[in-house]
Design a protein around this motif. Sequence first.
Motif, PDB file in Angstrom:
ATOM      1  N   THR A   1      32.670   2.902  -6.110  1.00 40.72           N
ATOM      2  CA  THR A   1      33.245   4.242  -5.923  1.00 40.72           C
ATOM      3  C   THR A   1      32.675   4.849  -4.648  1.00 40.72           C
ATOM      4  O   THR A   1      31.459   4.774  -4.410  1.00 40.72           O
ATOM      5  CB  THR A   1      32.930   5.168  -7.112  1.00 40.72           C
ATOM      6  N   ARG A   2      33.555   5.436  -3.856  1.00 42.71           N
ATOM      7  CA  ARG A   2      33.128   6.120  -2.636  1.00 42.71           C
ATOM      8  C   ARG A   2      33.916   7.417  -2.484  1.00 42.71           C
ATOM      9  O   ARG A   2      35.034   7.524  -2.963  1.00 42.71           O
ATOM     10  CB  ARG A   2      33.380   5.256  -1.397  1.00 42.71           C
ATOM     11  N   MET A   3      33.332   8.352  -1.783  1.00 39.67           N
ATOM     12  CA  MET A   3      34.002   9.609  -1.437  1.00 39.67           C
ATOM     13  C   MET A   3      34.234   9.635   0.067  1.00 39.67           C
ATOM     14  O   MET A   3      33.478   9.033   0.840  1.00 39.67           O
ATOM     15  CB  MET A   3      33.133  10.803  -1.832  1.00 39.67           C
ATOM     16  N   GLY A   4      35.279  10.364   0.480  1.00 36.14           N
ATOM     17  CA  GLY A   4      35.544  10.497   1.896  1.00 36.14           C
ATOM     18  C   GLY A   4      36.584  11.573   2.146  1.00 36.14           C
ATOM     19  O   GLY A   4      37.181  12.119   1.206  1.00 36.14           O
ATOM     20  N   PRO A   5      36.852  11.877   3.413  1.00 31.18           N
ATOM     21  CA  PRO A   5      37.874  12.874   3.738  1.00 31.18           C
ATOM     22  C   PRO A   5      39.251  12.411   3.254  1.00 31.18           C
ATOM     23  O   PRO A   5      39.641  11.256   3.481  1.00 31.18           O
ATOM     24  CB  PRO A   5      37.827  12.958   5.267  1.00 31.18           C
ATOM     25  N   ALA A   6      39.986  13.299   2.605  1.00 25.18           N
ATOM     26  CA  ALA A   6      41.293  12.926   2.054  1.00 25.18           C
ATOM     27  C   ALA A   6      42.290  12.547   3.140  1.00 25.18           C
ATOM     28  O   ALA A   6      43.220  11.777   2.880  1.00 25.18           O
ATOM     29  CB  ALA A   6      41.852  14.072   1.207  1.00 25.18           C
ATOM     30  N   ASP A   7      42.088  13.074   4.351  1.00 21.70           N
ATOM     31  CA  ASP A   7      43.044  12.785   5.414  1.00 21.70           C
ATOM     32  C   ASP A   7      42.713  11.505   6.190  1.00 21.70           C
ATOM     33  O   ASP A   7      43.325  11.216   7.211  1.00 21.70           O
ATOM     34  CB  ASP A   7      43.158  13.972   6.377  1.00 21.70           C
ATOM     35  N   ARG A   8      41.747  10.729   5.690  1.00 19.25           N
ATOM     36  CA  ARG A   8      41.416   9.437   6.290  1.00 19.25           C
ATOM     37  C   ARG A   8      41.391   8.371   5.204  1.00 19.25           C
ATOM     38  O   ARG A   8      40.374   7.695   4.973  1.00 19.25           O
ATOM     39  CB  ARG A   8      40.084   9.519   7.023  1.00 19.25           C
TER      40      ARG A   8
END
Length: 323
Positions: free
Chosen positions: A288-295
């Motif tokens: 699981t990872r998090m990141g900017p939704a637009d990338r």
Amino acid sequence: MRIGTRKSTMALAQTEEIARRLNVAAPELAVEIVKFDPVGDRDQTSNLLRHGGKGGAFVGEIRDAVRAGELHAAMHSLKDMPGNEDTPGLVIGATLVRDPPTDSLVLRPGLTLEEFTRSHGRGFKIGTNAVRRAAYLRRLFPEVEVIHFRGAADTRVRKLDNGEMQRLPGGGEVGPADALIMARSGLERVGLASRIVRDFSPQEMLPAAGQGIVAVECATNDWVTRRYLSLIDDPAAHLACDAEREVLWVLNGHCNSPIAGYAVINGGEMSLTASVLDETGERFIEVTRMGPADRPRELGRAVGLDLLDKGAAELIELTRPEH
């Protein structure tokens, strides 16, 4: 606009929803639904790999018609679109608002959820054609017998209710099934949501990449069609589509690899979870990872590379046809 689709009840329901949305967004547009009977629907017995996987079995003929200019667009269930290969000349012009992406349990008449749960699956047969679902099932119900079971959503439920045997790709029969694992979105589309006795959370059974998303594909250079399709595109579903399919691309999984992926957007952030299992469900890798939704593609690439670092390639290779 001529839109191609499979002839199944669910495929037609999804395509009619596309037509309805286009008629609202662009009343001047005349939409024609063109029905196809691809080899994956004509042959309800063989393993899909025989027909080139889901891509060859379900979407290949319709895609060829788009490339030939016979269709302006094609409707696909996103999870049936191969994620490990290029599609020269074609692009996803729209994704509809995502339906529930989870998997559900359907039982034969006379069998209760309490009885099935109490037994931990012992003595019962569950039908599915997806290696991913089979792997998760074996983790949830170690004593259940998972059997090969194919067909359109309404066809599978009919076979379950009638106690029909399922023909096997190599000959012989198996069954009858006591239960089925199916996508909630598919059951809702064909009016059979009332048959669901239990929904599996994403934590219990991570959905297939793209599950619950209807995609509309068109020619890359058909800018008129692309403009119309942009009117019905759901940005959140398209971002999730891009992230989840990037994982498939990085892992180079074939159509029936036990790969799962599910993206959730919360404000400007996207959470992406993906997993790879072996067919028994005993070997399990999840990231699981998090990141900017637009990338989304960058996030999908990072998750896919993490899975490879943890040994995902070996598990995927074990499920290829030559093994």
